[in-house]
Design a protein around this motif. Sequence first.
Motif, PDB file in Angstrom:
ATOM      1  N   ALA A 180     -10.330   7.221   1.709  1.00 44.91           N
ATOM      2  CA  ALA A 180     -10.669   7.824   2.989  1.00 44.91           C
ATOM      3  C   ALA A 180      -9.414   8.169   3.779  1.00 44.91           C
ATOM      4  CB  ALA A 180     -11.563   6.880   3.789  1.00 44.91           C
ATOM      5  N   MET A 181      -8.430   7.280   3.744  1.00 46.62           N
ATOM      6  CA  MET A 181      -7.172   7.555   4.432  1.00 46.62           C
ATOM      7  C   MET A 181      -6.470   8.762   3.811  1.00 46.62           C
ATOM      8  SD  MET A 181      -3.847   5.094   4.892  1.00 46.62           S
ATOM      9  CE  MET A 181      -3.411   5.226   3.150  1.00 46.62           C
ATOM     10  N   HIS A 182      -6.448   8.815   2.482  1.00 42.31           N
ATOM     11  CA  HIS A 182      -5.832   9.949   1.801  1.00 42.31           C
ATOM     12  C   HIS A 182      -6.589  11.243   2.112  1.00 42.31           C
ATOM     13  CE1 HIS A 182      -3.609   7.467  -1.511  1.00 42.31           C
ATOM     14  NE2 HIS A 182      -3.085   7.328  -0.310  1.00 42.31           N
ATOM     15  N   GLY A 183      -7.912  11.166   2.218  1.00 45.60           N
ATOM     16  CA  GLY A 183      -8.695  12.359   2.514  1.00 45.60           C
ATOM     17  C   GLY A 183      -8.314  12.975   3.850  1.00 45.60           C
ATOM     18  N   VAL A 184      -8.165  12.134   4.879  1.00 44.12           N
ATOM     19  CA  VAL A 184      -7.764  12.632   6.198  1.00 44.12           C
ATOM     20  C   VAL A 184      -6.337  13.171   6.153  1.00 44.12           C
ATOM     21  CG1 VAL A 184      -7.254  11.948   8.572  1.00 44.12           C
ATOM     22  CG2 VAL A 184      -9.363  11.178   7.475  1.00 44.12           C
ATOM     23  N   ALA A 185      -5.433  12.416   5.522  1.00 47.35           N
ATOM     24  CA  ALA A 185      -4.030  12.842   5.469  1.00 47.35           C
ATOM     25  C   ALA A 185      -3.876  14.165   4.725  1.00 47.35           C
ATOM     26  CB  ALA A 185      -3.188  11.759   4.806  1.00 47.35           C
ATOM     27  N   ILE A 186      -4.587  14.324   3.610  1.00 46.53           N
ATOM     28  CA  ILE A 186      -4.464  15.550   2.818  1.00 46.53           C
ATOM     29  C   ILE A 186      -5.120  16.718   3.542  1.00 46.53           C
ATOM     30  CG2 ILE A 186      -5.147  16.649   0.646  1.00 46.53           C
ATOM     31  CD1 ILE A 186      -4.862  13.834  -0.649  1.00 46.53           C
ATOM     32  N   GLU A 187      -6.234  16.454   4.221  1.00 43.12           N
ATOM     33  CA  GLU A 187      -6.875  17.518   5.006  1.00 43.12           C
ATOM     34  C   GLU A 187      -5.946  18.017   6.097  1.00 43.12           C
ATOM     35  OE1 GLU A 187      -8.734  18.739   8.693  1.00 43.12           O
ATOM     36  OE2 GLU A 187      -8.488  16.592   8.330  1.00 43.12           O
ATOM     37  N   ARG A 188      -5.264  17.090   6.786  1.00 47.01           N
ATOM     38  CA  ARG A 188      -4.295  17.507   7.806  1.00 47.01           C
ATOM     39  C   ARG A 188      -3.094  18.208   7.178  1.00 47.01           C
ATOM     40  NH1 ARG A 188      -4.361  15.373  13.069  1.00 47.01           N
ATOM     41  NH2 ARG A 188      -2.543  16.719  13.274  1.00 47.01           N
ATOM     42  N   LEU A 189      -2.653  17.709   6.009  1.00 49.01           N
ATOM     43  CA  LEU A 189      -1.522  18.325   5.318  1.00 49.01           C
ATOM     44  C   LEU A 189      -1.829  19.764   4.935  1.00 49.01           C
ATOM     45  CD1 LEU A 189       1.263  18.119   3.910  1.00 49.01           C
ATOM     46  CD2 LEU A 189       0.052  17.246   1.894  1.00 49.01           C
ATOM     47  N   SER A 190      -3.045  20.023   4.494  1.00 50.02           N
ATOM     48  CA  SER A 190      -3.444  21.374   4.135  1.00 50.02           C
ATOM     49  C   SER A 190      -3.255  22.323   5.313  1.00 50.02           C
ATOM     50  CB  SER A 190      -4.913  21.379   3.690  1.00 50.02           C
ATOM     51  OG  SER A 190      -5.392  22.697   3.520  1.00 50.02           O
TER      52      SER A 190
ATOM     53  N   TYR B 171       1.762   2.982  -5.349  1.00 49.03           N
ATOM     54  CA  TYR B 171       1.053   3.721  -4.316  1.00 49.03           C
ATOM     55  C   TYR B 171       1.318   5.219  -4.436  1.00 49.03           C
ATOM     56  CZ  TYR B 171      -0.016   5.829   0.139  1.00 49.03           C
ATOM     57  OH  TYR B 171      -0.487   6.675   1.103  1.00 49.03           O
ATOM     58  N   LEU B 172       2.567   5.595  -4.675  1.00 48.75           N
ATOM     59  CA  LEU B 172       2.888   7.009  -4.814  1.00 48.75           C
ATOM     60  C   LEU B 172       2.169   7.633  -6.008  1.00 48.75           C
ATOM     61  CD1 LEU B 172       6.718   7.044  -3.988  1.00 48.75           C
ATOM     62  CD2 LEU B 172       4.817   7.813  -2.544  1.00 48.75           C
ATOM     63  N   ARG B 173       1.953   6.833  -7.050  1.00 42.65           N
ATOM     64  CA  ARG B 173       1.212   7.341  -8.196  1.00 42.65           C
ATOM     65  C   ARG B 173      -0.243   7.638  -7.804  1.00 42.65           C
ATOM     66  NH1 ARG B 173       3.605   4.482 -11.596  1.00 42.65           N
ATOM     67  NH2 ARG B 173       2.363   2.592 -11.307  1.00 42.65           N
ATOM     68  N   LEU B 174      -0.849   6.742  -7.001  1.00 43.83           N
ATOM     69  CA  LEU B 174      -2.210   6.982  -6.519  1.00 43.83           C
ATOM     70  C   LEU B 174      -2.259   8.180  -5.585  1.00 43.83           C
ATOM     71  CD1 LEU B 174      -3.345   3.303  -5.786  1.00 43.83           C
ATOM     72  CD2 LEU B 174      -4.091   4.764  -7.675  1.00 43.83           C
ATOM     73  N   LEU B 175      -1.246   8.290  -4.719  1.00 39.91           N
ATOM     74  CA  LEU B 175      -1.205   9.414  -3.786  1.00 39.91           C
ATOM     75  C   LEU B 175      -1.049  10.733  -4.530  1.00 39.91           C
ATOM     76  CD1 LEU B 175      -1.088  10.516  -0.904  1.00 39.91           C
ATOM     77  CD2 LEU B 175       1.377  10.050  -0.905  1.00 39.91           C
ATOM     78  N   ARG B 176      -0.217  10.745  -5.570  1.00 43.13           N
ATOM     79  CA  ARG B 176      -0.034  11.958  -6.361  1.00 43.13           C
ATOM     80  C   ARG B 176      -1.341  12.361  -7.038  1.00 43.13           C
ATOM     81  NH1 ARG B 176       4.299  11.595 -11.064  1.00 43.13           N
ATOM     82  NH2 ARG B 176       2.710  10.104 -11.791  1.00 43.13           N
ATOM     83  N   ARG B 177      -2.065  11.371  -7.541  1.00 49.21           N
ATOM     84  CA  ARG B 177      -3.360  11.663  -8.173  1.00 49.21           C
ATOM     85  C   ARG B 177      -4.329  12.290  -7.172  1.00 49.21           C
ATOM     86  NH1 ARG B 177      -7.055   6.672  -8.813  1.00 49.21           N
ATOM     87  NH2 ARG B 177      -7.145   7.192  -6.583  1.00 49.21           N
ATOM     88  N   ASP B 178      -4.418  11.702  -5.976  1.00 54.76           N
ATOM     89  CA  ASP B 178      -5.344  12.214  -4.969  1.00 54.76           C
ATOM     90  C   ASP B 178      -4.908  13.585  -4.457  1.00 54.76           C
ATOM     91  OD1 ASP B 178      -6.852   9.971  -5.278  1.00 54.76           O
ATOM     92  OD2 ASP B 178      -6.218   8.998  -3.419  1.00 54.76           O
ATOM     93  N   LEU B 179      -3.604  13.801  -4.339  1.00 55.70           N
ATOM     94  CA  LEU B 179      -3.110  15.120  -3.936  1.00 55.70           C
ATOM     95  C   LEU B 179      -3.525  16.186  -4.941  1.00 55.70           C
ATOM     96  CD1 LEU B 179       0.503  14.476  -2.571  1.00 55.70           C
ATOM     97  CD2 LEU B 179      -1.328  15.692  -1.371  1.00 55.70           C
ATOM     98  N   PHE B 180      -3.393  15.867  -6.217  1.00 56.09           N
ATOM     99  CA  PHE B 180      -3.758  16.824  -7.251  1.00 56.09           C
ATOM    100  C   PHE B 180      -5.260  17.088  -7.223  1.00 56.09           C
ATOM    101  CE2 PHE B 180      -5.199  17.776 -11.588  1.00 56.09           C
ATOM    102  CZ  PHE B 180      -4.465  18.925 -11.833  1.00 56.09           C
ATOM    103  N   GLN B 181      -6.058  16.019  -7.065  1.00 54.59           N
ATOM    104  CA  GLN B 181      -7.506  16.163  -7.109  1.00 54.59           C
ATOM    105  C   GLN B 181      -8.054  16.959  -5.934  1.00 54.59           C
ATOM    106  OE1 GLN B 181      -8.229  15.252 -10.510  1.00 54.59           O
ATOM    107  NE2 GLN B 181     -10.125  14.798  -9.433  1.00 54.59           N
ATOM    108  N   SER B 182      -7.478  16.777  -4.732  1.00 56.35           N
ATOM    109  CA  SER B 182      -8.100  17.335  -3.531  1.00 56.35           C
ATOM    110  C   SER B 182      -7.310  18.483  -2.898  1.00 56.35           C
ATOM    111  CB  SER B 182      -8.285  16.238  -2.482  1.00 56.35           C
ATOM    112  OG  SER B 182      -7.036  15.684  -2.107  1.00 56.35           O
ATOM    113  N   LEU B 183      -6.147  18.837  -3.484  1.00 56.59           N
ATOM    114  CA  LEU B 183      -5.360  19.900  -2.866  1.00 56.59           C
ATOM    115  C   LEU B 183      -4.734  20.856  -3.869  1.00 56.59           C
ATOM    116  CD1 LEU B 183      -4.123  21.130  -0.295  1.00 56.59           C
ATOM    117  CD2 LEU B 183      -2.212  19.524  -0.538  1.00 56.59           C
TER     118      LEU B 183
END
Length: 317
Positions: A118-128, A191-203
């Motif tokens: 959920a935290m990554h979802g908000v951060a990536i949405e704002r990053l977009s 953590y960066l590995r998880l963040l990279r995965r979520d970035l790829f999946q949602s952005l």
Amino acid sequence: MADLNTRTARLAARWLFTALLVGLVVWSVDGSALWQELGRISPFVLLPAFALTVLQVALSAWRWRYTVERLGLSLPLSAAIREYYLATFLNQVLPGGVLGDVNRAWRHGREAGERLSAMHGVAIERLSGQLVLALAVVVSVSWLFQAGQFAPRAIENGLWVVTGIAFLAFTAWAALRTGLSGGLLKGLADYLRLLRRDLFQSLLRWPVLPVQIGSSLLVLASYLGVFLCLAWGAGYLNSLEAAAVIVALGSILLLSMVIPLTLAGWGIREGAAAVVWPMVGLPAEQGVALSVGYGALVLVSSLPGMVFIVVGKLRLA
């Protein structure tokens, strides 16, 4: 109790700093001319401007929903709109401009049972949105220079800013290289590995990336549309070129609001307007008036978020 007093004192200090910064900008321009420019904005343009803010929240909430669904989380659109209004209101009244987003990430994570996603979802949405805004600023500044609109002054100051950012980035990189223990570095790497995965999946993956870019462009268009409505109501849009200049300068003001030093960008946005408007041969008072009008309109448009807070407290009572 001590922590509460400390937080209250920090919030009051941020409000005071914001007020001082706005006062400094107003003092630096012609006060009577500024009031005249504010008085030129017709109240009849407020309705289409408010309509654009409603569209803006709906589009942003849809983008957030689309992002978290790529991460395997569910989020009804009605709930996303409600939470986005709440976050927008909190961002307007709390320091930093991101605490509302932190709150919606926490609330969604609590409901979904996946706090990190959920935290990554908000951060990536704002990053977009921020990436599209940064690209728009680059295009706008390039066009202003190419069209001969921008004067070459203040480039030296910009170089100092870039140098300062590069120095801070190098310092942070050096601290990570020399000051972190191996265990902490391993945790950070995980953590960066998880963040990279979520970035790829949602952005970053296809066809998610064009959807993110398209939705972020629409959100940005709604922001700039508010500037155009205010400029139209003030009689500034006497040609297509004038409208293009307002759009270009408005994107720069939006980017300046990312700096988390004041409440909702107040003061920094007006200071940026007082600097960039004269650089294209327009009076600083015009830019500050548009900036103040924009800030006031966005604050009022966020009030449904306060209604959700009151309704939630009544339900708890």
